[in-house]
Design a protein around this motif. Structure first.
Motif, mmCIF file in Angstrom:
data_model
loop_
_atom_site.group_PDB
_atom_site.id
_atom_site.type_symbol
_atom_site.label_atom_id
_atom_site.label_comp_id
_atom_site.label_asym_id
_atom_site.label_seq_id
_atom_site.Cartn_x
_atom_site.Cartn_y
_atom_site.Cartn_z
ATOM 1 N N ASP A 140 -19.071 23.469 15.052
ATOM 2 C CA ASP A 140 -17.927 23.593 15.961
ATOM 3 C C ASP A 140 -18.317 23.228 17.390
ATOM 4 O OD1 ASP A 140 -15.553 24.193 14.617
ATOM 5 O OD2 ASP A 140 -16.083 26.304 14.374
ATOM 6 N N LYS A 141 -19.523 23.647 17.805
ATOM 7 C CA LYS A 141 -19.980 23.325 19.157
ATOM 8 C C LYS A 141 -20.191 21.818 19.328
ATOM 9 C CE LYS A 141 -22.164 27.773 20.125
ATOM 10 N NZ LYS A 141 -23.444 28.496 20.372
ATOM 11 N N LEU A 142 -20.497 21.142 18.213
ATOM 12 C CA LEU A 142 -20.649 19.686 18.239
ATOM 13 C C LEU A 142 -19.299 18.989 18.055
ATOM 14 C CD1 LEU A 142 -23.900 19.319 16.078
ATOM 15 C CD2 LEU A 142 -23.692 18.875 18.533
ATOM 16 N N GLU A 143 -18.224 19.806 17.977
ATOM 17 C CA GLU A 143 -16.858 19.318 17.768
ATOM 18 C C GLU A 143 -16.693 18.605 16.431
ATOM 19 O OE1 GLU A 143 -15.420 17.134 21.130
ATOM 20 O OE2 GLU A 143 -15.822 18.774 22.529
ATOM 21 N N ARG A 144 -17.513 18.996 15.488
ATOM 22 C CA ARG A 144 -17.384 18.496 14.122
ATOM 23 C C ARG A 144 -16.691 19.587 13.300
ATOM 24 N NH1 ARG A 144 -23.398 16.421 12.723
ATOM 25 N NH2 ARG A 144 -22.488 16.468 10.628
ATOM 26 N N HIS A 145 -15.415 19.787 13.595
ATOM 27 C CA HIS A 145 -14.692 20.943 13.059
ATOM 28 C C HIS A 145 -14.523 20.885 11.542
ATOM 29 C CE1 HIS A 145 -14.122 21.973 17.183
ATOM 30 N NE2 HIS A 145 -13.330 20.928 17.430
ATOM 31 N N GLY A 146 -14.358 19.687 10.999
ATOM 32 C CA GLY A 146 -14.248 19.568 9.547
ATOM 33 C C GLY A 146 -15.506 20.047 8.842
ATOM 34 N N ASP A 147 -16.679 19.632 9.360
ATOM 35 C CA ASP A 147 -17.955 20.085 8.793
ATOM 36 C C ASP A 147 -18.133 21.587 8.993
ATOM 37 O OD1 ASP A 147 -18.642 17.528 7.974
ATOM 38 O OD2 ASP A 147 -19.649 17.058 9.860
ATOM 39 N N ALA A 148 -17.669 22.074 10.141
ATOM 40 C CA ALA A 148 -17.772 23.508 10.415
ATOM 41 C C ALA A 148 -16.962 24.306 9.400
ATOM 42 C CB ALA A 148 -17.283 23.803 11.831
ATOM 43 N N GLY A 180 -36.555 36.597 27.146
ATOM 44 C CA GLY A 180 -36.119 35.261 27.549
ATOM 45 C C GLY A 180 -37.180 34.190 27.473
ATOM 46 N N SER A 181 -38.246 34.443 26.737
ATOM 47 C CA SER A 181 -39.338 33.468 26.628
ATOM 48 C C SER A 181 -39.072 32.550 25.435
ATOM 49 C CB SER A 181 -40.682 34.189 26.480
ATOM 50 O OG SER A 181 -41.758 33.286 26.494
ATOM 51 N N ASN A 182 -38.053 31.710 25.558
ATOM 52 C CA ASN A 182 -37.635 30.873 24.441
ATOM 53 C C ASN A 182 -38.632 29.766 24.120
ATOM 54 O OD1 ASN A 182 -35.176 32.203 23.854
ATOM 55 N ND2 ASN A 182 -34.211 31.214 25.608
ATOM 56 N N GLU A 183 -39.256 29.189 25.135
ATOM 57 C CA GLU A 183 -40.217 28.118 24.879
ATOM 58 C C GLU A 183 -41.404 28.633 24.062
ATOM 59 O OE1 GLU A 183 -41.373 26.137 28.427
ATOM 60 O OE2 GLU A 183 -39.356 25.416 28.895
ATOM 61 N N ARG A 184 -41.884 29.810 24.426
ATOM 62 C CA ARG A 184 -42.996 30.407 23.668
ATOM 63 C C ARG A 184 -42.539 30.742 22.251
ATOM 64 N NH1 ARG A 184 -47.560 31.011 21.526
ATOM 65 N NH2 ARG A 184 -48.663 33.000 21.649
ATOM 66 N N ALA A 185 -41.301 31.177 22.109
ATOM 67 C CA ALA A 185 -40.765 31.486 20.780
ATOM 68 C C ALA A 185 -40.731 30.240 19.904
ATOM 69 C CB ALA A 185 -39.369 32.087 20.908
ATOM 70 N N VAL A 186 -40.313 29.110 20.476
ATOM 71 C CA VAL A 186 -40.298 27.852 19.728
ATOM 72 C C VAL A 186 -41.712 27.472 19.298
ATOM 73 C CG1 VAL A 186 -39.872 25.373 19.904
ATOM 74 C CG2 VAL A 186 -38.192 26.984 20.794
ATOM 75 N N GLU A 187 -42.675 27.687 20.177
ATOM 76 C CA GLU A 187 -44.071 27.374 19.857
ATOM 77 C C GLU A 187 -44.565 28.206 18.679
ATOM 78 O OE1 GLU A 187 -48.474 27.942 21.927
ATOM 79 O OE2 GLU A 187 -46.695 27.823 23.205
ATOM 80 N N VAL A 188 -44.276 29.502 18.712
ATOM 81 C CA VAL A 188 -44.706 30.391 17.628
ATOM 82 C C VAL A 188 -44.022 30.004 16.317
ATOM 83 C CG1 VAL A 188 -44.677 32.781 16.791
ATOM 84 C CG2 VAL A 188 -45.233 32.302 19.182
ATOM 85 N N VAL A 225 -32.902 30.299 18.682
ATOM 86 C CA VAL A 225 -33.611 30.011 19.928
ATOM 87 C C VAL A 225 -33.080 28.721 20.545
ATOM 88 C CG1 VAL A 225 -35.831 29.465 20.975
ATOM 89 C CG2 VAL A 225 -35.695 31.261 19.250
ATOM 90 N N PHE A 226 -32.910 27.687 19.722
ATOM 91 C CA PHE A 226 -32.358 26.426 20.229
ATOM 92 C C PHE A 226 -30.961 26.642 20.815
ATOM 93 C CE2 PHE A 226 -35.164 23.713 17.259
ATOM 94 C CZ PHE A 226 -36.055 23.469 18.285
ATOM 95 N N ALA A 227 -30.158 27.462 20.141
ATOM 96 C CA ALA A 227 -28.813 27.745 20.640
ATOM 97 C C ALA A 227 -28.880 28.440 21.992
ATOM 98 C CB ALA A 227 -28.051 28.598 19.627
ATOM 99 N N SER A 228 -29.836 29.363 22.163
ATOM 100 C CA SER A 228 -30.007 30.057 23.441
ATOM 101 C C SER A 228 -30.399 29.091 24.552
ATOM 102 C CB SER A 228 -31.075 31.145 23.315
ATOM 103 O OG SER A 228 -30.705 32.117 22.368
ATOM 104 N N GLN A 229 -31.120 28.034 24.180
ATOM 105 C CA GLN A 229 -31.549 27.029 25.157
ATOM 106 C C GLN A 229 -30.462 25.987 25.430
ATOM 107 O OE1 GLN A 229 -35.200 25.791 23.058
ATOM 108 N NE2 GLN A 229 -36.363 26.559 24.793
ATOM 109 N N GLY A 230 -29.377 26.054 24.679
ATOM 110 C CA GLY A 230 -28.328 25.056 24.844
ATOM 111 C C GLY A 230 -28.564 23.791 24.050
ATOM 112 N N ASP A 231 -29.559 23.807 23.169
ATOM 113 C CA ASP A 231 -29.873 22.650 22.333
ATOM 114 C C ASP A 231 -29.039 22.760 21.054
ATOM 115 O OD1 ASP A 231 -30.902 20.596 20.844
ATOM 116 O OD2 ASP A 231 -32.998 21.210 21.010
ATOM 117 N N VAL A 232 -27.790 22.336 21.124
ATOM 118 C CA VAL A 232 -26.875 22.494 19.997
ATOM 119 C C VAL A 232 -27.310 21.652 18.804
ATOM 120 C CG1 VAL A 232 -24.474 22.350 19.254
ATOM 121 C CG2 VAL A 232 -25.004 22.972 21.613
ATOM 122 N N MET A 233 -27.738 20.422 19.058
ATOM 123 C CA MET A 233 -28.171 19.568 17.958
ATOM 124 C C MET A 233 -29.394 20.149 17.269
ATOM 125 S SD MET A 233 -27.592 16.964 16.116
ATOM 126 C CE MET A 233 -26.402 16.000 17.072
ATOM 127 N N GLY A 234 -30.346 20.660 18.059
ATOM 128 C CA GLY A 234 -31.528 21.283 17.475
ATOM 129 C C GLY A 234 -31.176 22.484 16.629
#
Length: 231
Positions: free
Chosen positions: A160-168, A95-103, A124-133
């Motif tokens: 899809d998570k961004l509700e851009r279903h056409g692009d998805a 669960g060390s997502n911040e360190r993973a992003v750093e690496v 990793v971004f998805a695990s953090q809830g950063d959908v745009m990232g």
């Protein structure tokens, strides 16, 4: 003559004594030099890559031990791509997502278009809830590896998570052109179509997904849900 002979004899004795003294100095061990040599050897040994046996043992260990092991291996050679990816996977395991992003960020400086690094970053971004990232990382991964179904499928999920279903759905189509029977992609495509209000098309994709050998109960449950919505 006698005086000269005595002088020569004493000179020879002095030279002989000096030679013995110099030889003794040369053979006397230097403690500082020995300590420096031992330190250099210890550093060299510490920087050697782990053996396959050590790697196998670490990968069988608990998540924290595994992460610590790969942290040391990564420190030995920070630019090693495979080690960086394995270290990131181990960090995600604790669960060390911040360190993973750093690496990953540092590795991407060296390998800016590596799809595996970009895919890991997106996860990793998805695990953090950063959908745009995650969407941005997956989009870069599709550009770096346009022939990989997983990059397009991951981008579709993020859209899809961004509700851009056409692009998805466009991304899912690209993934299915590469792997037509990819169960997870067919399932997510079907759910995306359902979210867009296209229930018959959603049913079609989910039936295809349910027909795949690796389909699990979640696929059939989703199909049942779509059938129920259609009455």
């Amino acid at each position: 003559m006698l005086f000269r002979s005595l002088l020569m004899s004493r000179a020879k004795t002095s030279l002989a004594a000096l030679a013995v003294a110099l030889a003794a100095c040369a053979s006397t061990p230097d403690p500082q030099a020995e300590a420096d040599a031992e330190l250099a050897q210890a550093i060299e040994d510490a920087m050697k890559p782990a053996t396959q046996e050590e790697i196998d043992a670490a990968n069988r260990a608990d998540p924290l031990t595994k992460a610590n092991f790969w942290a040391k291996e990564h420190a030995k050679d920070p630019e090693n791509l495979e080690t960086a990816l394995t270290f990131v996977a181990a960090l995600r395991g604790i669960g060390s997502n911040e360190r993973a992003v750093e690496v990953l960020s540092k590795a991407l400086v060296v390998y800016p278009s590596n799809p595996d690094l970009l895919m890991s970053l997106g996860k990793v971004f998805a695990s953090q809830g950063d959908v745009m990232g995650s969407a941005k990382a997956f989009e870069k991964a599709t550009l770096a590896a346009q022939d990989r179904a997983d990059t397009w499928a991951s981008l579709g999920t993020a859209m899809d998570k961004l509700e851009r279903h056409g692009d998805a759905q466009t991304a899912y189509e690209r993934a299915l052109l590469i792997e037509p029977n990819r169960t997870s992609t067919l399932t997510n495509y079907g759910l995306s179509l359902a979210l867009s209000g296209h229930l018959p098309a959603a049913e079609e994709k989910l039936r295809l997904a349910a027909a795949q050998p690796d389909a699990d109960t979640r696929v059939t449950e989703n199909l049942a849900l779509i059938l129920g919505l259609q009455g």
